[in-house]
Design an enzyme around this catalytic site. Structure first.
Site, PDB file in Angstrom:
ATOM      1  N   MET A  30      -8.617  -9.749   4.636  1.00  0.00           N
ATOM      2  CA  MET A  30      -9.987 -10.106   5.035  1.00  0.00           C
ATOM      3  C   MET A  30     -10.704 -10.767   3.851  1.00  0.00           C
ATOM      4  O   MET A  30     -11.933 -10.797   3.809  1.00  0.00           O
ATOM      5  CB  MET A  30     -10.733  -8.864   5.520  1.00  0.00           C
ATOM      6  CG  MET A  30     -10.086  -8.276   6.775  1.00  0.00           C
ATOM      7  SD  MET A  30     -11.207  -7.343   7.821  1.00  0.00           S
ATOM      8  CE  MET A  30     -11.756  -6.087   6.708  1.00  0.00           C
ATOM      9  N   GLY A  31      -9.926 -11.267   2.893  1.00  0.00           N
ATOM     10  CA  GLY A  31     -10.520 -11.993   1.768  1.00  0.00           C
ATOM     11  C   GLY A  31     -11.093 -11.073   0.707  1.00  0.00           C
ATOM     12  O   GLY A  31     -10.751  -9.892   0.650  1.00  0.00           O
ATOM     13  N   ASN A  32     -11.962 -11.648  -0.150  1.00  0.00           N
ATOM     14  CA  ASN A  32     -12.486 -10.951  -1.328  1.00  0.00           C
ATOM     15  C   ASN A  32     -11.304 -10.359  -2.113  1.00  0.00           C
ATOM     16  O   ASN A  32     -11.229  -9.173  -2.394  1.00  0.00           O
ATOM     17  CB  ASN A  32     -13.490  -9.854  -0.926  1.00  0.00           C
ATOM     18  CG  ASN A  32     -14.256  -9.322  -2.123  1.00  0.00           C
ATOM     19  OD1 ASN A  32     -14.298  -8.128  -2.390  1.00  0.00           O
ATOM     20  ND2 ASN A  32     -14.843 -10.214  -2.887  1.00  0.00           N
ATOM     21  N   HIS A  37      -4.399  -7.337  -3.501  1.00  0.00           N
ATOM     22  CA  HIS A  37      -3.930  -8.382  -2.570  1.00  0.00           C
ATOM     23  C   HIS A  37      -2.875  -9.261  -3.246  1.00  0.00           C
ATOM     24  O   HIS A  37      -1.904  -9.683  -2.604  1.00  0.00           O
ATOM     25  CB  HIS A  37      -5.092  -9.282  -2.134  1.00  0.00           C
ATOM     26  CG  HIS A  37      -6.151  -8.581  -1.337  1.00  0.00           C
ATOM     27  ND1 HIS A  37      -7.408  -8.321  -1.827  1.00  0.00           N
ATOM     28  CD2 HIS A  37      -6.120  -8.096  -0.072  1.00  0.00           C
ATOM     29  CE1 HIS A  37      -8.125  -7.717  -0.887  1.00  0.00           C
ATOM     30  NE2 HIS A  37      -7.367  -7.555   0.174  1.00  0.00           N
ATOM     31  N   ASP A 152      -4.052   1.536   2.817  1.00  0.00           N
ATOM     32  CA  ASP A 152      -4.540   1.802   4.177  1.00  0.00           C
ATOM     33  C   ASP A 152      -3.397   2.448   4.952  1.00  0.00           C
ATOM     34  O   ASP A 152      -2.758   1.810   5.806  1.00  0.00           O
ATOM     35  CB  ASP A 152      -4.999   0.497   4.832  1.00  0.00           C
ATOM     36  CG  ASP A 152      -6.184  -0.096   4.112  1.00  0.00           C
ATOM     37  OD1 ASP A 152      -7.252   0.527   4.121  1.00  0.00           O
ATOM     38  OD2 ASP A 152      -6.040  -1.167   3.496  1.00  0.00           O
TER      39      ASP A 152
HETATM   40  O1  PAF Z   1      -6.413  -4.414   5.808  1.00  0.00           O
HETATM   41  C1  PAF Z   1      -7.069  -5.424   6.136  1.00  0.00           C
HETATM   42  O2  PAF Z   1      -7.545  -6.186   5.306  1.00  0.00           O
HETATM   43  C2  PAF Z   1      -7.311  -5.686   7.621  1.00  0.00           C
HETATM   44  O3  PAF Z   1      -7.454  -4.495   8.339  1.00  0.00           O
HETATM   45  C3  PAF Z   1      -6.239  -6.579   8.246  1.00  0.00           C
HETATM   46  C4  PAF Z   1      -4.866  -5.909   8.239  1.00  0.00           C
HETATM   47  C5  PAF Z   1      -6.165  -7.905   7.511  1.00  0.00           C
HETATM   48  C6  PAF Z   1      -6.586  -6.873   9.718  1.00  0.00           C
HETATM   49  O4  PAF Z   1      -7.830  -7.475   9.829  1.00  0.00           O
END
Ligand code: PAF
Length: 286
Positions: A30-32, A37, A152
């Protein structure tokens, strides 16, 4: 790095990579973007020849009282980080690409059992919205591999369950949580923490480690230790949502037969909701 914002353009890029016999990986975000990431991108690069990152702040997975409007959006910095990480393509669609007919009549994917309780209890509809966008992204890209962070943990369990139930061919890969030097798991939401809250936040990981050590020492889940951790978190000023020990695969409450466990925590400090987890195996016969 090629950047596209339509499903058609993305499919054309992936088709070209496939035409060159490249193995394709997807890293949905979801960016940022932070180092956590980037570790997902590195993990994807080890497993594929063509890595697609997606950036889409998915409205469907935010509750009415959640932080959708204020969710941090940093497109230029994100792009730069992806280029530096050696990502091959960025898919950054608008809401109308993903939900062309709006969200009201959108088909929803609902994954039973693993999505219930824990974050599912505190965030009704969240996992339905998350699973729906993930299956859409998997269908759009049709990657060989998709990489998600272990941070997560319940999300990962929901995705694994969905992929199994719906016969999706993509291999789901879990990448380990990246932590700050004081143990705090990296998260886009850490940016909401005040200076004082940031000094307290690593306590969550300290409690996970304390609980893991007690499980390994005693070869069982001691309720006394669970309660001690809960009290320690509350005493530090957190509003504790849950601190639980569960079966690492199905997320059911741990029983004395379980060997692979996961300790999961969610707590709010000020306006920020933090989650973290730690897996622990009960080693027998030592
Ligand atoms: O973990 C995340 O950033 C979001 O839940 C995902 C997996 C990109 C789905 O929108």
């Amino acid at each position: 790095m090629l950047t596209v914002d339509t499903v058609g353009a993305l499919r054309a890029l992936v088709a070209r990579a496939r035409g060159e016999n490249k193995k394709v990986a997807l890293v949905p975000t979801m960016g940022n973007l932070h180092d956590g990431h980037i570790a997902l991108i590195q993990c994807a690069k080890q497993r594929a020849d063509f890595v697609v990152a997606s950036i889409f702040v998915n409205p469907l997975q935010f509750g009415a009282n959640e932080d959708l409007a204020n969710y941090p959006r940093t497109p230029n910095a994100d792009r730069e980080r992806l280029v530096n990480a050696g990502c091959d393509a960025l898919f950054a669609p608008g809401v109308e690409q993903i939900y062309p007919d709006g969200m009201v009549n959108q088909t929803i994917v609902s994954v039973p059992k693993v999505s219930e309780g824990l974050c599912g209890a505190a965030r009704p509809g969240h996992f339905d919205g998350m699973a729906t966008v993930v299956i859409k992204l998997l269908n759009i890209v049709q990657p060989d591999v998709a990489v998600f962070g272990e941070k997560d943990y319940q999300q990962l369990a929901v995705i694994r369950s969905m992929v199994r139930d719906l016969n999706v061919l993509t291999d789901i890969v879990a990448a380990p949580t990246i932590r700050a030097t004081d143990g705090l798991a990296l998260s886009s939401r850490n940016g909401y923490l005040s200076e004082q809250e940031r000094t307290v936040a690593p306590l969550l990981y300290a409690c996970l480690k304390q609980m893991a050590a007690s499980i390994q020492d005693e070869k069982q889940v001691g309720e006394r230790h669970v309660n001690e951790c809960r009290q320690r978190i509350a005493a530090a000023g957190f509003q504790l949502e849950y601190f639980e020990v569960r079966n690492a695969q199905n997320l059911k409450p741990a029983t004395s037969n379980d060997i692979h466990l996961v300790i999961l925590v969610a707590a709010r400090i000020g306006k920020t909701r933090l989650i973290d987890n730690l897996t622990v195996d009960i080693r027998q016969g030592e």
